[in-house]
Design an enzyme around this catalytic site. Structure first.
Site, short mmCIF file in Angstrom:
data_model
loop_
_atom_site.label_atom_id
_atom_site.label_comp_id
_atom_site.label_asym_id
_atom_site.label_seq_id
_atom_site.Cartn_x
_atom_site.Cartn_y
_atom_site.Cartn_z
N HIS A 7 0.01 4.24 0.74
CA HIS A 7 -0.22 5.20 1.82
C HIS A 7 0.76 4.75 3.25
O HIS A 7 0.93 5.67 3.92
CB HIS A 7 -1.65 5.37 2.23
CG HIS A 7 -2.40 5.64 0.91
ND1 HIS A 7 -3.61 4.72 0.57
CD2 HIS A 7 -2.11 6.48 0.15
CE1 HIS A 7 -3.89 5.31 -0.66
NE2 HIS A 7 -3.37 6.46 -0.64
N HIS A 8 0.86 3.47 3.22
CA HIS A 8 1.60 3.11 4.52
C HIS A 8 2.73 2.11 4.41
O HIS A 8 3.33 1.80 5.23
CB HIS A 8 0.45 2.44 5.53
CG HIS A 8 -0.53 3.06 5.77
ND1 HIS A 8 -1.89 3.05 4.73
CD2 HIS A 8 -0.93 4.01 7.03
CE1 HIS A 8 -2.64 3.74 5.55
NE2 HIS A 8 -2.29 4.51 6.63
N CYS B 131 -2.98 -2.63 6.42
CA CYS B 131 -3.22 -1.16 7.07
C CYS B 131 -4.69 -0.84 7.07
O CYS B 131 -5.64 -1.71 6.77
CB CYS B 131 -2.55 -0.30 6.14
SG CYS B 131 -3.13 0.07 4.45
N CYS C 49 0.84 -1.27 -0.20
CA CYS C 49 -0.15 0.04 -0.04
C CYS C 49 0.91 1.11 0.00
O CYS C 49 1.91 1.15 0.73
CB CYS C 49 -0.86 0.01 1.06
SG CYS C 49 -1.22 1.35 1.96
ZN LIG Z 1 -2.33 1.95 3.51
#
Ligand SMILES: [Zn+2]
Length: 197
Positions: free
Chosen positions: A90-91, A159, A88
């Site tokens: 974003h994380h 996440c 991911c």
């Molecule tokens: Zn994420």
């Protein structure tokens, strides 16, 4: 899974010392003792893992389909349950699941194993599930120029992303449709019933 080892991020190898240094610094910043036995080799292991999980950056996904030509087959072709592992964006946390691809050829078909390689080239990067889904559909559409293509991706995300806290084992399902699948509900239904079997 076929071909996993083939995709290696060569930049990671070229920058290995710096990557190890920064991983070690982050471990220190969270309060760890980087000299203890369990952690002493962790920065090197992380760098080696990055070579593999970010191996897609060295591949142009358009090049992997290995198109072959077949005049006669213009019925639905389905390759389902292609397992993927991605990160991911974003994380930088893993998400993973299965990709199902269906298409109705128009003179060009791809070798079945090549679809698995396309999935790897697209997923071994920082990604979001929605973009994986649309990229696979767009590349199939661009390279094979089929009558239609439909892609369904299932994912379990480690996440919470922007979707709120989810229970373990819950899945996100995304789909993309191109060509005749857009207008032909019967083709979509046939694909969806066949990938459930
Ligand atoms: Zn994420």
């Amino acid at each position: 899974m076929a071909g996993v080892k083939d995709y290696v991020n060569t930049r990671v190898g070229a920058n290995r010392e710096q990557i190890e240094h920064h991983v070690r610094e982050i471990l220190k910043l969270i309060g760890e003792d980087v000299e203890r036995e369990g952690l002493i080799d962790t920065p090197a292991r992380v760098a080696r893992m990055y070579e593999e999980i970010y191996g897609g950056y060295d591949v142009d996904p358009r090049d992997v389909l290995g198109v072959t030509f077949e005049e006669n087959h213009e019925e639905l072709v389905i390759v389902k349950d292609i397992v993927y592992y991605s990160q991911c964006e974003h994380h930088t946390a893993p998400f993973f699941g299965k990709v199902h691809i269906g298409y109705i050829p128009s003179g060009k078909i791809a070798g079945l194993s090549k679809l698995a390689r396309l999935v790897e080239a697209v997923t071994r990067r920082l990604q979001v599930q929605e973009r994986i889904t649309s990229q696979i559909a767009d590349i199939m559409d661009e390279v094979l120029k089929p009558q239609g293509v439909m892609v369904v991706v299932e994912g379990e995300h480690l996440c919470m992303c922007a979707r709120g806290i989810k229970k373990p084992g819950s899945k996100t399902v995304t789909s993309a449709v191109r060509g005749t699948f857009r207008s032909d509900a019967a083709s979509r239904a046939e694909f969806l019933s066949l990938i459930k079997e």
